[in-house]
Scaffold this motif. Structure first.
Motif, short mmCIF file in Angstrom:
data_model
loop_
_atom_site.label_atom_id
_atom_site.label_comp_id
_atom_site.label_asym_id
_atom_site.label_seq_id
_atom_site.Cartn_x
_atom_site.Cartn_y
_atom_site.Cartn_z
N UNK A 240 0.83 -1.20 0.00
CA UNK A 240 0.00 0.00 0.00
C UNK A 240 0.87 1.26 0.00
N UNK A 241 1.91 1.22 0.81
CA UNK A 241 2.76 2.40 0.91
C UNK A 241 3.48 2.68 -0.40
N UNK A 242 3.95 1.61 -1.04
CA UNK A 242 4.65 1.80 -2.32
C UNK A 242 3.67 2.25 -3.39
N UNK A 243 2.46 1.67 -3.39
CA UNK A 243 1.50 2.01 -4.43
C UNK A 243 0.87 3.38 -4.22
N UNK A 244 0.76 3.78 -2.98
CA UNK A 244 0.06 5.03 -2.70
C UNK A 244 -1.33 4.71 -2.19
N UNK A 245 -1.66 5.19 -0.96
CA UNK A 245 -2.92 4.81 -0.35
C UNK A 245 -4.09 5.31 -1.17
N UNK B 232 15.31 -3.75 0.04
CA UNK B 232 16.08 -2.69 -0.63
C UNK B 232 15.21 -1.95 -1.64
N UNK B 233 14.43 -2.73 -2.40
CA UNK B 233 13.53 -2.11 -3.38
C UNK B 233 12.54 -1.20 -2.68
N UNK B 234 12.01 -1.66 -1.54
CA UNK B 234 11.04 -0.85 -0.80
C UNK B 234 11.67 0.47 -0.36
N UNK B 235 12.87 0.37 0.22
CA UNK B 235 13.52 1.60 0.69
C UNK B 235 13.77 2.55 -0.47
N UNK B 236 14.27 1.99 -1.58
CA UNK B 236 14.57 2.85 -2.73
C UNK B 236 13.29 3.53 -3.22
N UNK B 237 12.20 2.75 -3.38
CA UNK B 237 10.99 3.33 -3.95
C UNK B 237 10.40 4.37 -3.00
N UNK B 238 10.33 4.03 -1.71
CA UNK B 238 9.70 4.97 -0.77
C UNK B 238 10.52 6.24 -0.62
N UNK B 239 11.86 6.11 -0.72
CA UNK B 239 12.68 7.32 -0.62
C UNK B 239 12.45 8.23 -1.82
N UNK B 240 12.28 7.63 -2.99
CA UNK B 240 12.11 8.45 -4.19
C UNK B 240 10.67 8.98 -4.30
#
Lengths: 287, 334
Positions: A230-235, A269-277
């Motif tokens: 959800x966080x990566x996709x956008x709520x 790692x993918x999660x951190x990268x995506x959420x940071x960007x």
């Protein structure tokens, strides 16, 4: 080439299961602004009901799915009325605590009622065998999961974009006070959407039971994954949740295939990268 | 007005009043520790574990209660301290307990500073998810580097030498308990000074309104990184303490579950108050030990219902509820 297709087929079914469960969470977060950590627990309840219906009562799979969805909604509606309604709009920390409390309680009760062992759901014979796709054979239940995911995505899109209920829902999301002033009964909209979200969780729990096995700690193990999707996709975004679920499903499956030792590494790692960007998720609206 | 009634000599300068209060607080804590030492001589190992957890929860209070950062990954700092202290003892032969504590604090501070660079990038939900990702990543790393950390078997072979070369770590855990209480008192006083300092005030300001603090010209991000490093040192001390006391470090010290439990303890006691962190940890771990001896799943059910009750009826935690009752009683009397 063979490997890529194999990974693709597995990633698709896994990602679709993630999508079915997470989209309900996405709706709750986008609409009610509730970080509902108990979402995985509702998926687990659905799985338990289906398992009980097929194994103990000998009901057919289709009936079990309906029973699971309705049964879980029945559990969730009083929870919404008496607990969740009090934390709409509260700070994240409060919501996290209450919903983690609900999760803990459900885990304890599930273990007390159903025992600590893995529960399986009896599949009908049509879904048991493998299906030949030409380049490889794939288990029929995985194809079924992917198909259910597609149906859910289209149905949700239709409900939200094309029905009067969807119009009211979107209005309440945009501005609850204004929607209320225009005569939309937001409390009922909230309750119905919550039930819908929980029903989707239960559906996902049943359909995905082969990939995410049902046991008391299910609620805690996979909760992180759902939250991440959800966080990566956008709520609140259907497309976002779909893209995120497929993307993260692909990352996790590829990692497991190619480097089984470090599978989880790539995922986080993918999660951190995506959420940071994209701090608001891939398709989330900026605040 | 409560200030003047609490302190009869209202004319004394502010700093001296706060020093008096610190002294009273330390005396109360020491008295409780002494009482527990004599009342439960067979439970000293559990009490030492509680002190280690208290350091973790104090550290979480600095970040969450005082600075408003929502995190579900605070065990990263605790685990970093525990593993660092364990590795220097088991692999490099540095077995002096004070050195191990120092190493743990340094490793915790480093882990805090580094992880905060990631966690502080997000807000709200994304912050929670980032913190979970960080702790999961650390957990995986510790699991895979089994040559250094022992993997899922845990890191064993830690044998701390005698404290000051005189007091050996006995079977009953007396030395470990006394050392942990002294450590806790020192940390407690230092933290009270820190949260009252201009730096601590700045952190509270950031919690209330980061935009305004930025407009005032104070560096929000960097201040929080600094606070995270301090919190990391405290949590690292807790981790090192648990490594010294139990002589083993397990993967669970880097887990999401421990992070969530620490948050529960903090909220149970009351956020934004150092005493709240201590009370919450004591109550939580003590009950957990008692109830889960009967059935661990009953404990989960009870703690779940308890959490819901706290959020609904005592949002300021046990200490907040106690304060409210105290105030009402005083109000009724006067």
């Amino acid at each position: 080439m063979q490997t890529i297709l194999s990974i693709g087929a597995d990633a698709l079914s896994y990602g679709m299961v993630l999508f079915i469960i997470s989209i309900g969470l996405s709706v709750t977060m986008g609409l009610m602004k509730v970080v509902n950590l108990a979402h995985g627990a509702f998926a687990m309840i659905g799985g338990y009901i289906a398992s009980y219906a097929t194994q103990q009562m000998g009901l057919p799979f289709g009936v079990a799915i309906i029973a699971a969805v309705l049964g879980t909604m029945l559990v969730a509606v009083p929870l919404e009325r008496f607990l969740y309604r009090r934390i709409y709009g509260a700070p994240e920390l409060t919501q996290v605590l209450m919903t983690i409390g609900i999760t803990f309680a459900i885990i304890g009760i599930a273990n007390f009622a159903m025992g600590p062992t893995l529960k399986t759901i009896a599949l009908p014979s049509q879904l048991q065998g493998p299906v030949d796709l030409g380049f490889r054979t794939i288990a029929a239940h995985k194809l079924f999961a992917a198909a259910v995911g597609v149906v859910v995505a289209i149905a949700l899109w239709f409900i939200i974009e094309r029905t009067p209920f969807g119009v009211r829902l979107r209005a309440s999301v945009d501005d609850a006070a204004m929607a209320g002033a225009l005569g939309i009964r937001t409390k009922i909209i909230y309750a119905v959407s919550f039930a819908l979200a929980v029903g989707l969780a239960a559906l996902g729990g049943v359909v995905g039971a082969q990939l995410l096995p049902i046991e008391p700690y299910y609620a805690l193990h996979y909760m992180v994954t759902f939250l991440v999707v959800v966080s990566v996709g956008g709520a609140g975004s259907i497309t976002g949740a779909l893209v995120a679920a497929l993307l993260l499903g692909a990352v996790q499956t590829t990692g497991r295939y190619l480097m089984p030792e470090y599978g989880e590494f790539f995922f986080y790692l993918a999660v951190i990268a995506i959420v940071c960007v994209f701090p608001n998720g891939l398709m989330g609206r900026s605040k | 007005m409560s200030e003047t009634t609490l302190n009869p000599s209202a004319s004394t300068p502010l700093w001296r009043r706060s020093v008096t209060r610190d002294l009273v607080a330390v005396l109360i804590l020491a008295a409780v520790a002494v009482a527990l030492f004599f009342l439960f001589p067979s439970n000293l190992a559990l009490l030492t574990r509680i002190v280690a957890m208290m350091l973790l929860v104090l550290s979480l209070d600095l970040v969450t209660g005082y600075s408003g950062v929502a995190t579900l990954g605070h065990a990263t700092l605790f685990g970093a301290g525990a593993y660092a202290a364990g590795i220097v003892a088991a692999k490099f032969g540095i077995t002096d307990p004070l050195l191990m504590l120092a190493v743990g604090a340094l490793a915790g501070a480093a882990a805090g500073a580094i992880s905060s660079l990631v966690i502080l990038r997000g807000h709200g939900l994304s912050q929670l998810v980032l913190s979970i990702a960080v702790v999961s990543l650390a957990h995986e790393a510790a699991n895979k580097l089994s040559g250094w950390t022992g993997g899922s078997d845990g890191l064993s072979g830690i044998s701390p030498s005698a404290l000051f070369g005189m007091f050996r770590f006995d079977l009953f855990g007396r030395t470990a308990f006394i050392m942990s209480v002294v450590l806790l008192l020192v940390v407690f006083v230092v933290l009270r000074i820190i949260v009252r300092s201009p730096f601590g005030m700045l952190c509270r300001g950031i919690k209330q309104d980061p935009v305004r603090i930025r407009a005032m010209g104070a560096p929000v991000y960097f201040t929080l990184v600094k606070m995270y490093a301090i919190a990391g040192a405290v949590a690292g001390l807790g981790g090192a303490l648990s490594a010294i006391a139990t002589k083993v470090v397990g993967l669970d010290s880097l887990s999401f579950t421990l992070s969530a439990e620490a948050l529960v303890m903090l909220v149970l006691g009351g956020t934004g108050k150092l005493f709240g962190a201590l009370v919450g940890t004591l109550v939580f771990v003590w009950f957990e030990d008692r109830v889960s001896a009967i059935n661990p799943f009953h404990w989960l059910t009870i703690v779940g219902c308890l959490l819901v009750a706290v959020v609904l009826f005592a949002p300021k935690g046990l200490t907040g509820a106690a304060e409210a009752i105290w105030k009402r009683m005083r109000g009724a009397r006067s």
